[in-house]
Design an enzyme around this catalytic site. Structure first.
Site, short mmCIF file in Angstrom:
data_model
loop_
_atom_site.label_atom_id
_atom_site.label_comp_id
_atom_site.label_asym_id
_atom_site.label_seq_id
_atom_site.Cartn_x
_atom_site.Cartn_y
_atom_site.Cartn_z
N HIS A 114 -3.60 22.94 13.15
CA HIS A 114 -3.64 22.46 14.54
C HIS A 114 -4.76 23.17 15.29
CE1 HIS A 114 -2.23 21.02 18.43
NE2 HIS A 114 -2.38 22.27 18.88
N GLY A 151 -21.38 -7.15 7.05
CA GLY A 151 -21.80 -7.79 8.28
C GLY A 151 -21.50 -6.96 9.51
N GLY A 163 -23.43 -4.57 -11.97
CA GLY A 163 -23.19 -4.70 -10.54
C GLY A 163 -23.22 -6.13 -10.02
N ALA A 202 -17.91 -11.63 8.61
CA ALA A 202 -17.37 -10.46 9.31
C ALA A 202 -16.64 -9.54 8.36
CB ALA A 202 -16.46 -10.90 10.45
#
Length: 465
Positions: free
Chosen positions: A444, A186, A145, A182
């Site tokens: 629907h 974050g 990782g 960002a």
């Protein structure tokens, strides 16, 4: 340990590792899985799962305070119990970690807690609990990782200047939280603490949030987050940070102008780095590339025969589900089966509110490849189900090849986008066309009808807009 030699030793028990270990056991291999910290890795313990638990808990509070009155449900002076939220998050994690342990027992996988270090291409030394021992294997799969990337100008201290790991464990809401970066991490953690009362300011070095996603969609997401009260400053960098007992003094720079601010906490979320240190790779002839990733071939084999790698350590999108698919593909290839990952159909999600989900090419990527494309869009403001839910924010955007009508990419901004992206992902996996999506009968009223309508819009025949 009942065995000291295995068919396969998986190093790392995160999303890629534990899934690969289970699949290998299903294929008849004797498997051991080694991890120095915990089952489930970053995703389960300090990433995907705990962040979603806090996102859901904080969203319930936010809805009680701001959204439920529109439905005729009135909650006077709602309050939250952060300790209870954190306890619930921890219980979710604990339950899922226990579930992996149960799966290991079910599949007769030996879990070895400790740090693995290669001695040679057939042996690793396990260091843990004050003792060391060695285990051997015919094959090894590295799935260790990644970890939060540091920012040299704003070094972590684990208290005031933190990574995502610590930001998941705040015992109280900071009054002012500065988020540097960002991207998904974050924005998600910024959302949690903003909903719980923090003044959140997000700064991003690039000229857009979530830079790898479709620009139109990220612009719409930014507007939504700013409407919720978060401040987002683009093309802004953090030049320095100095923590004291009460907060952090930070110097920001934008367009050549400096600004000094003082905040309670700083979250550095500028990406992640592969965790390849201390594995003893030098003992088995494996050299990292310039970015610290392990090079592999199309079968996930490293430069050393019998040693494979998957997930964050080999680069690409650092996503748990991408890592899982690679882990499964790698062990299937080891078993002479047709393991495969379609990298053109890996979904990506930002779990803010609304969520932003995407798969395939963005409009900018398609155009940069010289492809002539057709764009189909449908706003949720025109969806009957979204109207009934009171969640009309966002849209579906489909990108198809103008010549062949093949679906090239899909982008969805909505509170349920993470679930809705599954349909276009499936369509891309089967090389579907825009017309294929347009001709599928959808129940629907459902949000998924917006996907059908966007496909119809690409053909100039949308019904409801």
């Amino acid at each position: 340990m009942s065995e000291t030699h295995f068919d396969l030793v998986v190093i790392g028990a995160g999303a890629a590792g534990y899934v690969a270990a289970i699949r290998a056991a299903q294929l008849g291999m004797r498997v051991a899985c080694v991890d120095k910290q915990y089952l489930g890795g970053t995703c389960l313990n300090v990433g995907c799962i705990p962040s979603k638990a806090l996102l859901d808990s904080s969203q319930h509070f936010f809805d009680a305070a701001h959204e439920l009155a529109a439905h005729g449900v009135h909650v006077d002076n709602p309050r939250f119990d952060l300790a209870a939220m954190q306890a619930r998050k921890d219980q979710v994690v604990s339950t899922l970690v226990g579930g992996i342990g149960g799966l290991f027992k079910k599949n007769h996988i030996e879990y070895v807690k400790g740090a693995a270090h290669f001695i040679d291409a057939n042996t690793v030394q396990i260091n843990g609990d004050g003792a060391a021992h060695r285990i051997g294997a015919d094959k090894f799969l590295i799935a260790t990782g990644s970890h939060p990337a540091p920012l040299p100008s704003v070094p972590f201290d684990g208290k005031r200047i933190v990574s995502s790991t610590e930001a998941l464990r705040f015992s109280q809401t900071p009054q002012q939280l500065l988020v540097i970066g960002a991207g998904a991490i974050g924005l998600e953690l910024g959302s949690v603490w903003s909903r719980l009362g923090a003044q959140v300011r997000i700064v991003e070095f690039m000229d857009r949030i979530v830079p790898l996603m479709d620009r139109q969609m990220t612009t719409a997401l930014q507007r939504a987050l700013e409407k919720q009260g978060m401040r987002i400053d683009l093309q802004t960098s953090a030049k320095s940070a100095k923590a004291d007992e009460t907060g952090v003094a930070v110097i920001l720079e934008q367009a050549g102008k400096s600004e000094s601010i003082y905040v309670d906490k700083v979250l550095v979320a500028v990406g992640r780095r592969p965790h390849t240190q201390d594995l003893g790779l030098e003992h088995v002839g494996i050299e990292l590339d310039k970015k610290g990733f392990i090079p592999v071939n199309e079968h996930y084999q490293t430069a050393t025969q019998g040693i494979y790698a998957v997930g964050d350590v080999i680069g690409g999108l650092m996503l748990a589900h991408k890592a899982e698919e690679e882990g499964i593909a790698a062990v299937e290839l080891l078993a002479a089966k047709a393991g495969h990952v379609n990298y053109a159909a890996i979904p990506n999600v930002v779990y803010t509110h609304p969520e932003l989900a995407s798969v395939g090419l963005t409009q900018e990527e398609a155009q940069s490849k010289g492809l002539k494309v057709t764009i189909g869009q449908f706003p949720f403001s025109a969806s009957g189900r979204a109207r009934a839910m009171g969640q009309t924010q966002g849209l579906v955007k489909l990108i198809t090849d103008a010549r062949t009508d093949r679906l090239l990419g899909a982008h969805i901004l909505h509170n349920r986008a993470a679930d809705l992206i599954a349909e276009p992902t499936c369509a891309m996996e089967f090389a579907a066309s825009g017309e294929d999506l347009a001709r599928i009968c959808h129940a629907h009223p459902t949000l998924a009808e917006a996907v059908k309508e966007a496909a119809l819009a690409a053909e100039g025949r949308a019904i409801h807009i």
